[in-house]
Every structure is written in C-alpha cells, then in structure tokens.
Design a protein around this motif. Sequence first.
Motif, short mmCIF file in Angstrom:
data_model
loop_
_atom_site.label_atom_id
_atom_site.label_comp_id
_atom_site.label_asym_id
_atom_site.label_seq_id
_atom_site.Cartn_x
_atom_site.Cartn_y
_atom_site.Cartn_z
N SER A 36 24.48 22.69 -24.17
CA SER A 36 24.45 21.85 -22.98
C SER A 36 23.02 21.72 -22.49
CB SER A 36 25.30 22.49 -21.88
OG SER A 36 24.61 23.59 -21.34
N ALA A 37 22.84 20.92 -21.44
CA ALA A 37 21.50 20.70 -20.87
C ALA A 37 20.95 21.96 -20.22
CB ALA A 37 21.55 19.55 -19.88
N LEU A 38 21.76 23.00 -20.08
CA LEU A 38 21.26 24.24 -19.46
C LEU A 38 20.12 24.85 -20.28
CD1 LEU A 38 24.65 25.78 -18.31
CD2 LEU A 38 22.74 25.19 -16.83
N THR A 39 20.10 24.57 -21.57
CA THR A 39 19.01 25.05 -22.43
C THR A 39 17.65 24.56 -21.92
OG1 THR A 39 20.54 24.82 -24.26
CG2 THR A 39 18.24 25.11 -24.84
N PHE A 40 17.67 23.41 -21.24
CA PHE A 40 16.41 22.81 -20.78
C PHE A 40 16.21 23.00 -19.28
CE2 PHE A 40 18.61 20.11 -23.90
CZ PHE A 40 17.84 20.42 -25.00
N ALA A 41 17.16 23.66 -18.61
CA ALA A 41 17.18 23.65 -17.14
C ALA A 41 16.21 24.66 -16.54
CB ALA A 41 18.60 23.94 -16.66
N ILE A 260 8.14 30.94 -13.84
CA ILE A 260 8.82 29.65 -13.74
C ILE A 260 9.17 29.12 -15.12
CG2 ILE A 260 7.74 29.07 -11.55
CD1 ILE A 260 5.86 27.23 -12.97
N ALA A 261 10.23 28.30 -15.16
CA ALA A 261 10.74 27.77 -16.42
C ALA A 261 9.66 27.01 -17.17
CB ALA A 261 11.94 26.87 -16.16
N THR A 262 9.57 27.26 -18.47
CA THR A 262 8.58 26.63 -19.34
C THR A 262 9.20 25.40 -19.99
OG1 THR A 262 9.39 27.89 -21.19
CG2 THR A 262 7.64 28.89 -19.89
N LEU A 263 8.49 24.82 -20.94
CA LEU A 263 9.11 23.82 -21.79
C LEU A 263 10.28 24.50 -22.50
CD1 LEU A 263 6.06 22.01 -23.42
CD2 LEU A 263 7.68 21.06 -21.80
N PRO A 264 11.29 23.74 -22.88
CA PRO A 264 12.47 24.35 -23.48
C PRO A 264 12.18 25.05 -24.82
CG PRO A 264 12.76 21.95 -23.20
CD PRO A 264 11.39 22.28 -22.75
N PRO A 265 13.03 25.99 -25.20
CA PRO A 265 14.17 26.53 -24.47
C PRO A 265 13.73 27.33 -23.25
CG PRO A 265 14.16 27.25 -26.79
CD PRO A 265 12.85 26.64 -26.51
N SER A 266 14.48 27.15 -22.16
CA SER A 266 14.13 27.79 -20.91
C SER A 266 14.89 29.10 -20.72
CB SER A 266 14.45 26.82 -19.77
OG SER A 266 14.75 27.51 -18.59
N VAL A 267 14.15 30.15 -20.54
CA VAL A 267 14.77 31.47 -20.34
C VAL A 267 15.69 31.46 -19.11
CG1 VAL A 267 14.25 33.86 -19.69
CG2 VAL A 267 12.98 32.77 -21.54
#
Lengths: 440, 409
Positions: A36-41, A260-267
Amino acid sequence: MIHECLIVGGGLAGLTAGIRCAEAGLKVAVVSGGESALTFASGSIDVLGSIPGQPVVRRPFDAIDCLAELSPGHPYAKIGREKVFQSLGWFHGQMAEVGLELGLASDCRENQWRITAAGSLRPTWLSQPATKAMPWECFHGDGACLQKVVFVNITGFLDFMPELAMCGLKQHPSFRSVAVEHFNINLPLEHGHGATADTMRAPQLASAMGDRDMDILARVLSERVQDAELVVMPACFDPDLGCNRLQKLRQRTGLNIIDIATLPPSVHGLRLHKALRNRFRALGGFLIPGTEVRHGTVDGDRVMSVSTGEDLLSADHFILASGSFFSKGLQSVKESMSDPCSVQEPVFNLDLHSWADQPKDFSSHQFLAPEGQNFVRSGVALNQSGQPMVAGKGLHNLHVSGAVLGGYDPVQECSGGGVAISTGWQAAENVICQVKGQQV
Amino acid sequence: MNLFSLNGSGQNHDRSFDRCLKCTACSSQCPVSLVRPDYPGPKQCGPDGERLRLKSPEFMDDALKYCTGCKRCEVACPSNVRIADIIATAKQKYGDNSFKLREFLLSHTDLMGGLTRGSAPIVNKITSLKPTKILMDRGLGIDQRRSFPAYATKSFRSTFKSVASRQEQHARKVSYFHGCFVNFNDPQLGMDLVTVLNAMNIGVRLLQKEKCCGVPLVANGFHDKARANAEFNTSFCEQALESGSERIVSSSSSCSLMLREDYPDMLGVKNEKVQSRISFITRFLAGEFEAGNKPEMKPVNLKVAYHSPCHLIKAGGVLHTLKLLWDIPGLELQQLDSNCCGIAGTYGFKKENYETAQGIGEPLFQQIEESGCDFVVTDCETCKMQVEMSTSKKVLHPVNLLARSLMEE
C-alpha cells in the motif's frame, strides 16, 4: 464460513475499517494485492491543513464546516466534523494499544507542524513519536520559537538531503531569522557487512547501525551541536514500533533530536503499517496477502461477490478501500493521444465524480501546480445516503473508503491520512450498524 | 560502450524490467536486505541491474547470490515486474557456474532421498552426529548448527502401495505430485492427503514417475537439470490427465508454483496442456468444499498459529488455506504476521547463509513463541524444517489437520 465483512485493500483505510469491524466482533477479512501507499508515507496523520482561498488551517475539525460548504462532495462533508474527530480519536487509541504512541498537540483539536524531508512545514494532526511535531505557535506568522536548526545526515546516505531541506526551510517566512546549518557524520555501520550508506535505503540503514554507531553519533552530536534547539535527522533509527534508540540518543546528548521520513521506503510508514496489522490480527481479523480483486458481481442493489479472476469471495458486506491510481484502485484510460483521459474504477465500474464542473484539464503541465492536479480529485462519488452507485443506482452492502474516493485533493489539502481513517471508520460503522440491525 | 545498444542477448530478453517505476515497494519488503545491508535489494539487483547487465555482463554483482528467491518483491511490485525471476536468471547467466559438490548434494533431493532407501535410521543417526556435522561444515560448507530433516524408513511411494488398489473404486480421481519431501521425509502427509481425498470420494493416483520439481536445482544453478526434470514431470502430468485424472495436486506450495508457473516462465518448458489443471492441494480442496463436497468433520480442539509461506503468497494461495482452516470445527486459529522464515529451501543450509536465514526468521520465531499455540500450521516443507529447528513448536500441514478432524473421536 461466510464473512460478515470483506475488505478490498490492506492500506490505511482498509486496515482501519478492518480494525473497527473486528473490534465490534464481526468476522472480517482484508484482501490485499500488493503493497500500500504506507510504504511511502510520512507516518504522521494529516487531517486538514489547507482550504482553497483560506489561510493555513490551525483547527482542522472546525474547518470541516467551511470545507463542506465549499465542496459538498468532499468525503469529510458526508461524515461531518464531529464524526471525523471521533474516528481519529478512536484511531489514536487503537495505535496506542499496540505500542505506537502518536503525538497530539496540547489542544487536541489543533494542528501541529511537521518538517518534511524537502524542508517544508506541513500542518499535521498526529505525529510519529520520533518526529515530534512542533506546536502551532512555533511558526505562526513571521516569528519562530527557534534560533537555530541543524540537519544532520549519515555520510553517503542518499535518501535524505540536508542541503535541500535547509534551502526549503529557509523559504518559510518564520525561518528568515533562524540559523539553519547542516553536516554529515561518518559511521562505520557495525552490522552493514562492509557495505556503505550510499547503497542503502532507510530501513537497511536502520538495521546496519549498531551500538558503536550510536556511540559515535552521540559523541559527534554533543561535540558539534551546542546551541541548536532542534536537530533533524533521517528516520533510520528504530525500524520497530518504539523509538528507543532515538530516545536514548536524545538522553545521551541532551539535544532535541527528531527523525523525519526519508525518500521511500519510509521507516515511519512501514511502522504505521505494522502497527495496523498487529492491531487487526490481535482483534481476530485475517489478512489475505497476494490476492488481487479484479471484478465484482452486482445483483440489483447488492454486491454478491468479488473475484480474483480465479476465486470467488462472498460476504454479507464489502468495503472497497483499493486506493488511488498507484494502487490500481483507479485506472486512467486514454484511447488515443487526442482523446481526453477518462478514469475508471475497475472492480465494480462505480460512478465517479463528474468532470462537468471542472474547468481545468485532467492534469496540469506544471507538476507542482499551485491549484493542484485535477486527476487527484477524481474517484468514486457517493449518493445522498453515502452509498456508491453503478449507473446512478445506489449499492446497499458496498461501502467505499480511502483514496479511491473522489472529491478531495489529499496533496493540496494535507488531508490524505484523515480521509483514509475517517472514511474507513465510517464504512465500518455502516457495516456494523447494518449487521447488528439485522440481528435485532 | 554505446549506452543505447544492448549486448547480443538483449533483443529477445524479458523486458518486464521496463515497467519498473523505481517506487521501491519491492525493496521495502525484501527480507534479505534488512539482515544483510550489503545486499542492495530487489530494485537494484533486479530491474536496475538488469538494464546494466544487458550492456555488459561486467555489471554482474556478486551480491545477487544473497537473494533467496522468496518473491516477496514480486508480490509488492505494482507494475508486475518479475523481479525475482530476473535475479534468478541473471545468477545463472552471469554467475559462477562451476560445479560445486555442496550445491549438487543439497539440490539433488530425489537422488539423495533415493540413496537412503533401506538405510534411513542409519543415515539419520549419522547426519545428526556432531562429528558428521563438523565434517560437513568444514568440508562442504553446510552449517553444523542446522538440523537435517530425518528420512523416513519407508518411502511414501512404497507406503502408498497398500492403499493404491482401493483408489480405483472412486469415480473421480486426481493425480498427486508428492515431491521429494513427502516421499523421503514425511510420508504421513501423503497418507493424510489420501485419507482426506478418499473421505470426499475422490481417488488418488501417483504419477507413473516423478522427479524433483526443480526448485532446489534452480536455486543452486543446475538449470539444465531443472529443465530436463520439468520436461520429464510435465510429460507424466500430461499422461496422468489423459488417463482419467481430473487434476494434478501437490501438497508443497513451492513444488506447485514451480510445476505450474515457473516451468514456462523461468525454464521455458511449455506446459499449457496441464497448467490450468495443476493445483496446490488447498486450492483444490477449498474449491471442492465450496461446491458442496465437504467431508463430515469432528472438532479439532487445538490452538494453532498459521504461517503463510512466501511462495504460497506469491501464488495467491493463502486464501484457500485460510478457507479450509476456517471450516475446521473447534480449531482456534490465529494468523501470524507475514514474515519469511528465512530458510528458503537449501539457502539456509549453507554455512555463509546460516546467520542471514536465522536473522530473517527471528521476528517469526518470536511471534510463534509468544503465541501460546499448540502447533504451527504451514503449507511448506522447508518452512516446517526451519520452524521446528528454531522454535519449541511442532509444525503441521493444513492437510494433517483436516485428516485429524476426520479421524478424531
């Protein structure tokens, strides 16, 4: 066994709906095709940050009334502000049950600020514990409550760009008088098997870092950062649910460090996904991976089953949470170059928001057009009773939630997370109400 | 080098990598790259690397050997890039293909099983002895911490003879591809499958002959041998269907994926005459149950935790197994969070991969220990070996549970 509710889509909306159904004691399964898009969220939950023609939104729930007036077809308009608030409060509690403590502003009806990897400030409602969003007063108007911010990267790591973030942040009016600096820290990467950070994505970097790396980080940060109120690092510390390593680093250095979230995949996005799955399973829900729903069979005003092409899945109720274009919940079709793009919902061929009232084209040639991209607003339309329709006819036992819905622009409005959760919750409430109604 | 021209093989090459959007969904799901950050992950090793390897084989990265072939990347990919197949093919095409004794011994499962015939107790004893393990570790690179699956004293094919004749009484018949593990290590699973199908009034036949499906051969670089086996097995599947079996069923999630999908896709062996009629057993049973052919079942009062094997997820088969488990009365079923067990067939037996395999499986082992279950249930034989070695729990196949629900008082 026939499920009382079958949910198509295992992202934020689908799993939220699943958790609510399972909590109410329904037999529920989620069918999921891929990731799902959560990988990039970002892992934070934005509810509402912007309404066209209005100043940036401080109190998102109060602003829903105004939004509903401007765009009556908006998913929030159908749910209403109090239910949106109720659903998000409930969600906050559900995540806490599995150990993910998402952060609220001290006034829980207010937005807070989160810094993005591109150095912009986005109004958000719930923040990842490690990201620690900042109170509204911090950056409102010209002043800022900070004198100095430092961005720190791990040398070589490519998915976090402190120079870019620095430039972005400097453009914000509140940051004109704030000193923004950046530097890199070289790490041996204890568990990296000799690989260097430039070949790693954020989750790999998180597993490559060991105690020795944390010691070096603590030492260098203490030496080099004395007077900054905020240290911003890439989210690469805690791949699991807690934020133990970052917390420890904060204690050792006495610094206010956020990641803060990085480029995907986002931890952070992956963490949110894991928390959702854990909660869903703990409540007795089943998650069926690798199974893509392709067609639905409708008889009159009821969905009878959905099909993968090979298997039929029956249930009393269905929730469609199949996501937007990227997740294949919506498809764009262009017969020839001269034809305009048309959009379809591929499973049921549901009625979509009409383009008639949209003066603009399907998309703007300007990628970051200030008015947003029109195709983002396309998606499933609901009738007055909140039902999806096929050829104008409402479906009784199908409920739609998340990004497959039309009539809103998650990018412009900063509303993607809030819409996914509140519409997922609302879809589940509809199912629960109908199931329990039948039982009485 | 002309960056816009492909080397000789490029023209007829699988171009599914062109569909890659660089979204990294695949990399977010790779179990290997988290434990071994020196493995660059499926995006770089698959579609990105392939683009370069087509220019020149010099771009072949030695790290490709860490890929386990779990195919979780392919499930994650929104654009249907055949990432794991690209990597497997590149390993064979550009990798070190010299003969290695260890790879030969680990991958020729039917040959090794055949050699133990009549001497299983002795072989089991010898392979479990510390000196043997040290010897295999030092001499062959098979990790000494790994326990070997025990060989059965009597193969499934011999055991089956006692029930073979009565299979013909049933009007409907299916042919069973039992695979090496059932034949040499777990004949009971095969016999349970016969019990369950017989209770549904379906007779079971064996293929006249079968060889290893080829999964371990491909994983260890014996593609030609795998292709020969694929042709051999496909022709016996054809023969079985022509002589009255309505379907080929397999109780191994990996064997059935190989027989059905990878023969044509990866090995280029045409199987269109049989492909649509090869089923993993839970797919077949779930279909029968739904059509009303459900045996009478007694409660199985057990608490079980279900682990979904990677290759079953890829085949879209978790649904069928869950459907069966939901139908067993009395069963208290909990689903474990999807997590590769790490062994990946022969991968985890190799000394250099032992730590990686156990590292990948660790979150799963922890979940299992915390679950308080009586048994773990899974569809794959190597997942079973790995979980039994790495946790305190015994592992059952869904078919074992179904057989129990038929037999229990």
